[in-house]
Scaffold this motif. Structure first.
Motif, PDB file in Angstrom:
ATOM      1  N   MET A 110      48.148  55.914  19.807  1.00 24.43           N
ATOM      2  CA  MET A 110      47.870  55.959  21.228  1.00 24.43           C
ATOM      3  C   MET A 110      46.963  54.785  21.589  1.00 24.43           C
ATOM      4  O   MET A 110      46.081  54.404  20.836  1.00 24.43           O
ATOM      5  N   SER A 111      47.206  54.220  22.760  1.00 28.69           N
ATOM      6  CA  SER A 111      46.328  53.171  23.266  1.00 28.69           C
ATOM      7  C   SER A 111      46.076  53.416  24.752  1.00 28.69           C
ATOM      8  O   SER A 111      46.752  54.222  25.383  1.00 28.69           O
ATOM      9  N   TRP A 112      45.093  52.700  25.263  1.00 34.48           N
ATOM     10  CA  TRP A 112      44.719  52.822  26.659  1.00 34.48           C
ATOM     11  C   TRP A 112      44.956  51.503  27.376  1.00 34.48           C
ATOM     12  O   TRP A 112      44.809  50.435  26.783  1.00 34.48           O
ATOM     13  N   SER A 113      45.274  51.584  28.657  1.00 32.78           N
ATOM     14  CA  SER A 113      45.356  50.387  29.485  1.00 32.78           C
ATOM     15  C   SER A 113      44.110  50.337  30.361  1.00 32.78           C
ATOM     16  O   SER A 113      43.560  51.364  30.743  1.00 32.78           O
ATOM     17  N   ILE A 114      43.675  49.106  30.625  1.00 27.58           N
ATOM     18  CA  ILE A 114      42.514  48.895  31.496  1.00 27.58           C
ATOM     19  C   ILE A 114      42.990  48.113  32.714  1.00 27.58           C
ATOM     20  O   ILE A 114      43.578  47.046  32.581  1.00 27.58           O
ATOM     21  N   GLU A 115      42.736  48.684  33.879  1.00 23.05           N
ATOM     22  CA  GLU A 115      43.070  48.010  35.135  1.00 23.05           C
ATOM     23  C   GLU A 115      41.789  47.844  35.940  1.00 23.05           C
ATOM     24  O   GLU A 115      40.985  48.768  36.015  1.00 23.05           O
ATOM     25  N   ILE A 116      41.636  46.667  36.513  1.00 19.26           N
ATOM     26  CA  ILE A 116      40.468  46.407  37.357  1.00 19.26           C
ATOM     27  C   ILE A 116      40.967  46.034  38.749  1.00 19.26           C
ATOM     28  O   ILE A 116      41.785  45.125  38.898  1.00 19.26           O
ATOM     29  N   ASP A 117      40.479  46.748  39.746  1.00 22.92           N
ATOM     30  CA  ASP A 117      40.839  46.465  41.129  1.00 22.92           C
ATOM     31  C   ASP A 117      39.952  45.322  41.620  1.00 22.92           C
ATOM     32  O   ASP A 117      38.770  45.518  41.918  1.00 22.92           O
ATOM     33  N   ALA A 118      40.536  44.140  41.677  1.00 19.78           N
ATOM     34  CA  ALA A 118      39.783  42.939  42.059  1.00 19.78           C
ATOM     35  C   ALA A 118      39.253  43.023  43.491  1.00 19.78           C
ATOM     36  O   ALA A 118      38.231  42.410  43.813  1.00 19.78           O
ATOM     37  N   ASN A 119      39.918  43.787  44.334  1.00 19.32           N
ATOM     38  CA  ASN A 119      39.464  43.925  45.719  1.00 19.32           C
ATOM     39  C   ASN A 119      38.272  44.864  45.844  1.00 19.32           C
ATOM     40  O   ASN A 119      37.564  44.830  46.844  1.00 19.32           O
ATOM     41  N   THR A 120      38.061  45.703  44.840  1.00 16.29           N
ATOM     42  CA  THR A 120      36.957  46.661  44.851  1.00 16.29           C
ATOM     43  C   THR A 120      35.749  46.143  44.076  1.00 16.29           C
ATOM     44  O   THR A 120      34.611  46.412  44.446  1.00 16.29           O
ATOM     45  N   CYS A 121      35.987  45.391  43.010  1.00 12.27           N
ATOM     46  CA  CYS A 121      34.916  44.903  42.131  1.00 12.27           C
ATOM     47  C   CYS A 121      33.880  44.105  42.929  1.00 12.27           C
ATOM     48  O   CYS A 121      34.222  43.245  43.734  1.00 12.27           O
ATOM     49  N   ILE A 122      32.596  44.418  42.656  1.00 12.77           N
ATOM     50  CA  ILE A 122      31.505  43.689  43.312  1.00 12.77           C
ATOM     51  C   ILE A 122      30.761  42.788  42.324  1.00 12.77           C
ATOM     52  O   ILE A 122      29.773  42.161  42.676  1.00 12.77           O
ATOM     53  N   GLY A 123      31.230  42.758  41.076  1.00 14.66           N
ATOM     54  CA  GLY A 123      30.616  41.873  40.087  1.00 14.66           C
ATOM     55  C   GLY A 123      29.244  42.308  39.614  1.00 14.66           C
ATOM     56  O   GLY A 123      28.414  41.468  39.284  1.00 14.66           O
ATOM     57  N   SER A 124      29.007  43.616  39.543  1.00 15.78           N
ATOM     58  CA  SER A 124      27.689  44.101  39.115  1.00 15.78           C
ATOM     59  C   SER A 124      27.400  43.763  37.654  1.00 15.78           C
ATOM     60  O   SER A 124      26.246  43.659  37.269  1.00 15.78           O
ATOM     61  N   GLY A 125      28.447  43.649  36.844  1.00 20.93           N
ATOM     62  CA  GLY A 125      28.270  43.324  35.435  1.00 20.93           C
ATOM     63  C   GLY A 125      27.953  44.514  34.560  1.00 20.93           C
ATOM     64  O   GLY A 125      27.724  44.362  33.360  1.00 20.93           O
ATOM     65  N   MET A 126      27.938  45.703  35.130  1.00 21.29           N
ATOM     66  CA  MET A 126      27.651  46.905  34.338  1.00 21.29           C
ATOM     67  C   MET A 126      28.652  47.061  33.202  1.00 21.29           C
ATOM     68  O   MET A 126      28.276  47.397  32.084  1.00 21.29           O
ATOM     69  N   CYS A 127      29.919  46.803  33.463  1.00 18.26           N
ATOM     70  CA  CYS A 127      30.946  46.964  32.432  1.00 18.26           C
ATOM     71  C   CYS A 127      30.698  46.023  31.257  1.00 18.26           C
ATOM     72  O   CYS A 127      30.775  46.429  30.094  1.00 18.26           O
TER      73      CYS A 127
END
Length: 73
Positions: A1-18
């Motif tokens: 099993m694997s996971w996919s990672i999706e990032i919503d570029a329109n929502t991201c504020i660039g906090s850098g927490m991730c």
């Protein structure tokens, strides 16, 4: 099993927490979050990164089933 990672570029504020929580999986590119790989092996740090995003711009799903792993609703 694997996971996919999706990032919503329109929502991201660039906090850098991730990138701070899971630097092996995420980085900031031009001030916004970017997954280093679109598919990863299941790992707590990926869930923690998605859960730590202040605007919930990161979506982690199970490949195949599409079941949402994080963020929890």
């Amino acid at each position: 099993m694997s996971w996919s990672i999706e990032i919503d570029a329109n929502t991201c504020i660039g906090s850098g927490m991730c990138a701070g929580v899971a630097p092996d999986q995420f980085e900031l590119v031009e001030g916004y979050a970017s997954a280093k790989q679109s598919q990863v092996e299941p790992a707590d740090e990926v869930v923690d990164a998605a859960e730590s995003c202040p605007v919930e711009a990161i979506l982690v799903k199970e490949v195949g089933s599409g079941r949402v792993i994080a963020p929890e609703e």
